[in-house]
Write an enzyme that holds these catalytic residues in place. Structure first.
Site, PDB file in Angstrom:
ATOM      1  N   ASP A   1       0.871  -1.178   0.000  1.00  0.00           N
ATOM      2  CA  ASP A   1       0.000   0.000   0.000  1.00  0.00           C
ATOM      3  C   ASP A   1       0.905   1.225   0.000  1.00  0.00           C
ATOM      4  O   ASP A   1       2.067   1.153   0.426  1.00  0.00           O
ATOM      5  CB  ASP A   1      -0.886   0.005   1.257  1.00  0.00           C
ATOM      6  CG  ASP A   1      -2.141   0.859   1.083  1.00  0.00           C
ATOM      7  OD1 ASP A   1      -2.010   2.029   0.650  1.00  0.00           O
ATOM      8  OD2 ASP A   1      -3.243   0.375   1.373  1.00  0.00           O
TER       9      ASP A   1
ATOM     10  N   ASP B   1       3.741   2.974  -4.269  1.00  0.00           N
ATOM     11  CA  ASP B   1       2.667   3.659  -4.980  1.00  0.00           C
ATOM     12  C   ASP B   1       2.311   2.799  -6.186  1.00  0.00           C
ATOM     13  O   ASP B   1       3.048   2.746  -7.176  1.00  0.00           O
ATOM     14  CB  ASP B   1       3.135   5.044  -5.422  1.00  0.00           C
ATOM     15  CG  ASP B   1       2.076   5.798  -6.216  1.00  0.00           C
ATOM     16  OD1 ASP B   1       0.988   5.232  -6.471  1.00  0.00           O
ATOM     17  OD2 ASP B   1       2.340   6.958  -6.600  1.00  0.00           O
TER      18      ASP B   1
ATOM     19  N   TYR C   1     -16.475   6.794 -11.218  1.00  0.00           N
ATOM     20  CA  TYR C   1     -16.237   5.659 -10.317  1.00  0.00           C
ATOM     21  C   TYR C   1     -16.811   4.388 -10.924  1.00  0.00           C
ATOM     22  O   TYR C   1     -16.132   3.352 -10.984  1.00  0.00           O
ATOM     23  CB  TYR C   1     -16.865   5.916  -8.949  1.00  0.00           C
ATOM     24  CG  TYR C   1     -16.847   4.689  -8.059  1.00  0.00           C
ATOM     25  CD1 TYR C   1     -15.692   4.311  -7.392  1.00  0.00           C
ATOM     26  CD2 TYR C   1     -17.988   3.892  -7.922  1.00  0.00           C
ATOM     27  CE1 TYR C   1     -15.661   3.170  -6.598  1.00  0.00           C
ATOM     28  CE2 TYR C   1     -17.968   2.758  -7.132  1.00  0.00           C
ATOM     29  CZ  TYR C   1     -16.805   2.398  -6.479  1.00  0.00           C
ATOM     30  OH  TYR C   1     -16.781   1.262  -5.710  1.00  0.00           O
TER      31      TYR C   1
ATOM     32  N   LYS D   1     -14.715   0.972 -12.174  1.00  0.00           N
ATOM     33  CA  LYS D   1     -14.970  -0.364 -11.633  1.00  0.00           C
ATOM     34  C   LYS D   1     -15.475  -1.325 -12.716  1.00  0.00           C
ATOM     35  O   LYS D   1     -15.236  -2.535 -12.643  1.00  0.00           O
ATOM     36  CB  LYS D   1     -15.957  -0.281 -10.470  1.00  0.00           C
ATOM     37  CG  LYS D   1     -15.351   0.300  -9.200  1.00  0.00           C
ATOM     38  CD  LYS D   1     -14.218  -0.577  -8.668  1.00  0.00           C
ATOM     39  CE  LYS D   1     -13.758  -0.153  -7.285  1.00  0.00           C
ATOM     40  NZ  LYS D   1     -12.701  -1.030  -6.747  1.00  0.00           N
TER      41      LYS D   1
ATOM     42  N   THR E   1     -17.371   0.196   6.273  1.00  0.00           N
ATOM     43  CA  THR E   1     -16.058   0.690   6.674  1.00  0.00           C
ATOM     44  C   THR E   1     -16.224   1.961   7.508  1.00  0.00           C
ATOM     45  O   THR E   1     -17.250   2.649   7.404  1.00  0.00           O
ATOM     46  CB  THR E   1     -15.188   1.020   5.449  1.00  0.00           C
ATOM     47  OG1 THR E   1     -15.752   2.155   4.771  1.00  0.00           O
ATOM     48  CG2 THR E   1     -15.119  -0.166   4.493  1.00  0.00           C
TER      49      THR E   1
END
Length: 235
Positions: free
Chosen positions: A40, A62, A154, A158, A188
């Site tokens: 990450d 990255d 978005y 996806k 989350t």
């Protein structure tokens, strides 16, 4: 019914590992006996990180930068001898504006983090996955199945993950399996903060999604490739 998987002796590389779903995927693979290599841009010591560094080998990088992706994969292979499973979890969400009011920076961010990371990680892991008849599992989204108001880029990014998955499955038939999961709203801390008045009981627990991801990388899914699996919960 209790289900368990044996990943003893296998190496799993998980991207986006410091987030809620990434850390859950790391935990699922680790509990199944895998050596988990977590990567990450956010390190485990960061205040926003949810990853337990005691259960993984962490590789900071990255994943939108090809040279860094290549370096991470090479380090994992050097350290552990190969890769058996790749979980493309790195991702983000931004929305709220129609297309004509969406700035290019937001578009670029979504495609970089959601799609480019999956492309680059898959590209550089594939030679090593082929050596072990490995598997890739990526995170698409339920909303990728149709257009919608306010978060078009978005959804498009996806949808790209889903089509990339199908392409990887076709190109590597008989060598590497590739599948995707399609969550609805994931439970989350960030989502709860953004949507405090939503019915959180209908959201999907990251641990439950991680179990499906584990299954798709296991021998139990040996005949499954090119699938986009709904993980909607009750949403």
């Amino acid at each position: 019914m209790s289900v368990s998987f044996d990943f003893d002796g296998r190496v799993a590389l998980v991207t986006g590992a410091s987030g809620a779903l990434g850390s859950a995927a790391c935990e699922a693979f680790a509990d199944a006996g895998a050596t988990v290599c977590a990567t990450d841009v956010v390190e485990p010591g960061d205040e926003d990180a949810l990853l337990d560094p005691e259960t993984v080998d962490f590789y900071q990088g990255d994943l939108t930068d090809e040279s860094e992706v290549e370096a991470v994969v090479e380090r994992v292979v050097d350290d552990h001898g190969g890769v058996d499973a790749l979980a493309n979890v790195a991702g983000t969400w931004k929305g709220g504006s129609p297309v004509e009011k969406t700035d290019v920076a937001t578009f670029d961010l979504l495609f970089d983090v959601n799609l480019k990371t999956a492309f680059l990680a898959s590209k550089h892991a594939l030679p090593h996955l082929r050596e072990r008849s490995g598997a890739i599992v990526s995170v698409s989204a339920r909303s990728s199945l149709r257009g919608g108001e306010g978060d078009g880029p978005y959804r498009a990014s996806k949808a790209g993950v889903r089509l990339l998955t199908e392409t990887l499955a076709e190109e590597n038939e008989g060598e590497v399996r590739a599948n995707a999961v399609m969550p609805s709203v994931i439970d989350t801390p960030a989502n709860r903060e953004m949507m405090p008045d939503a019915d959180h009981e209908t959201w999907v627990d990251p641990a439950d999604i991680a179990e499906v991801m584990l299954f798709l990388c296991s021998d139990a899914a040996s005949v499954t490739s090119g699938a986009a699996v709904p993980v909607y919960g009750e949403a």
